[in-house]
Design an enzyme around this catalytic site. Sequence first.
Site, PDB file in Angstrom:
ATOM      1  N   ASP A 186       0.831  -1.214   0.000  1.00  0.00           N
ATOM      2  CA  ASP A 186       0.000   0.000   0.000  1.00  0.00           C
ATOM      3  C   ASP A 186       0.865   1.263   0.000  1.00  0.00           C
ATOM      4  O   ASP A 186       1.972   1.266   0.546  1.00  0.00           O
ATOM      5  CB  ASP A 186      -0.920  -0.027   1.232  1.00  0.00           C
ATOM      6  CG  ASP A 186      -2.111   0.910   1.083  1.00  0.00           C
ATOM      7  OD1 ASP A 186      -2.331   1.430  -0.031  1.00  0.00           O
ATOM      8  OD2 ASP A 186      -2.808   1.140   2.084  1.00  0.00           O
ATOM      9  N   LEU A 236      10.336 -21.062  -4.581  1.00  0.00           N
ATOM     10  CA  LEU A 236       9.408 -20.155  -3.907  1.00  0.00           C
ATOM     11  C   LEU A 236       8.088 -20.163  -4.669  1.00  0.00           C
ATOM     12  O   LEU A 236       8.085 -20.149  -5.904  1.00  0.00           O
ATOM     13  CB  LEU A 236      10.000 -18.730  -3.919  1.00  0.00           C
ATOM     14  CG  LEU A 236       9.061 -17.565  -3.598  1.00  0.00           C
ATOM     15  CD1 LEU A 236       8.697 -17.551  -2.107  1.00  0.00           C
ATOM     16  CD2 LEU A 236       9.703 -16.222  -3.952  1.00  0.00           C
ATOM     17  N   HIS A 257       2.577   3.502  -9.062  1.00  0.00           N
ATOM     18  CA  HIS A 257       2.376   2.070  -9.320  1.00  0.00           C
ATOM     19  C   HIS A 257       3.593   1.473 -10.036  1.00  0.00           C
ATOM     20  O   HIS A 257       4.008   0.362  -9.738  1.00  0.00           O
ATOM     21  CB  HIS A 257       1.109   1.846 -10.145  1.00  0.00           C
ATOM     22  CG  HIS A 257      -0.156   2.224  -9.407  1.00  0.00           C
ATOM     23  ND1 HIS A 257      -0.380   1.852  -8.097  1.00  0.00           N
ATOM     24  CD2 HIS A 257      -1.238   2.952  -9.777  1.00  0.00           C
ATOM     25  CE1 HIS A 257      -1.563   2.314  -7.710  1.00  0.00           C
ATOM     26  NE2 HIS A 257      -2.092   2.993  -8.703  1.00  0.00           N
TER      27      HIS A 257
HETATM   28  C1  IPE Z   1      -5.513  -2.804  -0.382  1.00  0.00           C
HETATM   29  O1  IPE Z   1      -5.107  -1.489  -0.561  1.00  0.00           O
HETATM   30  C2  IPE Z   1      -5.476  -3.514  -1.694  1.00  0.00           C
HETATM   31  C3  IPE Z   1      -4.147  -3.694  -2.269  1.00  0.00           C
HETATM   32  C4  IPE Z   1      -3.015  -3.424  -1.697  1.00  0.00           C
HETATM   33  C5  IPE Z   1      -4.121  -4.265  -3.583  1.00  0.00           C
HETATM   34  P1  IPE Z   1      -6.177  -0.305  -0.687  1.00  0.00           P
HETATM   35  O2  IPE Z   1      -5.397   0.958  -0.730  1.00  0.00           O
HETATM   36  O3  IPE Z   1      -7.097  -0.554  -1.809  1.00  0.00           O
HETATM   37  O4  IPE Z   1      -6.975  -0.459   0.678  1.00  0.00           O
HETATM   38  P2  IPE Z   1      -7.950   0.522   1.452  1.00  0.00           P
HETATM   39  O5  IPE Z   1      -9.105   0.802   0.553  1.00  0.00           O
HETATM   40  O6  IPE Z   1      -7.188   1.760   1.760  1.00  0.00           O
HETATM   41  O7  IPE Z   1      -8.330  -0.221   2.683  1.00  0.00           O
HETATM   42  C1  IPE Z   2      -1.460   0.237  -3.445  1.00  0.00           C
HETATM   43  O1  IPE Z   2      -1.255   1.600  -3.441  1.00  0.00           O
HETATM   44  C2  IPE Z   2      -1.665  -0.320  -4.824  1.00  0.00           C
HETATM   45  C3  IPE Z   2      -3.030  -0.791  -5.121  1.00  0.00           C
HETATM   46  C4  IPE Z   2      -4.019  -0.808  -4.278  1.00  0.00           C
HETATM   47  C5  IPE Z   2      -3.287  -1.253  -6.459  1.00  0.00           C
HETATM   48  P1  IPE Z   2      -2.455   2.621  -3.459  1.00  0.00           P
HETATM   49  O2  IPE Z   2      -2.792   2.922  -4.878  1.00  0.00           O
HETATM   50  O3  IPE Z   2      -3.577   2.133  -2.629  1.00  0.00           O
HETATM   51  O4  IPE Z   2      -1.786   3.892  -2.780  1.00  0.00           O
HETATM   52  P2  IPE Z   2      -2.470   4.928  -1.783  1.00  0.00           P
HETATM   53  O5  IPE Z   2      -3.068   4.133  -0.665  1.00  0.00           O
HETATM   54  O6  IPE Z   2      -3.505   5.662  -2.570  1.00  0.00           O
HETATM   55  O7  IPE Z   2      -1.355   5.789  -1.340  1.00  0.00           O
HETATM   56 MG    MG Z   3      -4.056   2.366  -0.685  1.00  0.00          MG
END
Ligand code: IPE
Ligand code: IPE
Ligand code: MG
Length: 246
Positions: free
Chosen positions: A21, A132, A38
């Site tokens: 995240d 793995l 990303h």
């Molecule tokens: C969780 O992250 C999903 C992934 C890492 C793929 P999100 O950024 O979508 O989660 P929430 O919505 O903040 O809980």
């Molecule tokens: C995690 O990073 C990647 C996915 C959920 C695909 P985020 O895109 O959720 O990044 P934040 O939480 O907005 O910073």
């Molecule tokens: Mg996120």
Amino acid sequence: MSLLSQINTERLPHHIAIIMDGNGRWAKNKGLLRNIGHKNGAKTVKEVVETCAKIDIKYLTLYAFSNENWNRPKLEVELLMKLLISSLKKEVKTLQKNNIKLTTIGNINSLPTKVANELKDVVTKTKDNKRLTLTLALSYGSREELIKTVKEISLKVKNNLISPENIDKSVINNHLYNQNLPDVDLLIRTSGEQRISNFLLWEIAYAELFFTRTLWPDFNKENLFEAILNYQNRERRFGKTSEQLK
Ligand code: IPE
Ligand code: IPE
Ligand code: MG
């Protein structure tokens, strides 16, 4: 002393799961588009996967795209899918070289055909690799997985293939997306959020949780070693008393 040298190789977590995240915030902090976050997150995936193979972690499961992530802006979803295809194409060689098997969990059929096909291709190519098992959670939601499980088992009960009193943990396991995924030992979430976001609810029943403020694109092998060391300093009691474990 380096962090790596402090790790006890006899007590490695067998299965590490990561909620990757913070890509969006990483980009925002730098005045960049989320998509660049990303892309940099994908670089972290490569470093973490290669490191896990090197230190002999047996299972690594990465939350790459949740069911809920379909609700993001259409363009972001499209770019994430494109990034997934290009990463798979680019990294299949790395997986082969490191003897890594790719598997998936989630509603793979809901992914765009191109993504699903690319995934199936890499899964097939790497199926005999042993070092793995890398599992990508894609279009994944744990509650949806449990609903699927309940439906399938109910149908078997209805058709007299199984009796309700014989339903146990292993029956549930056998109906999950991936029947061979062991329980998670260490669950890591980056970016400072401290929630599970519908990830592996069944498998994390006794996982050790590690939260770090580091944003996913900044996470590196040293951060991974830190999480493993932190895990090794915990006492996993599984309901027993500390004395019983001695
Ligand atoms: C969780 O992250 C999903 C992934 C890492 C793929 P999100 O950024 O979508 O989660 P929430 O919505 O903040 O809980
Ligand atoms: C995690 O990073 C990647 C996915 C959920 C695909 P985020 O895109 O959720 O990044 P934040 O939480 O907005 O910073
Ligand atoms: Mg996120």
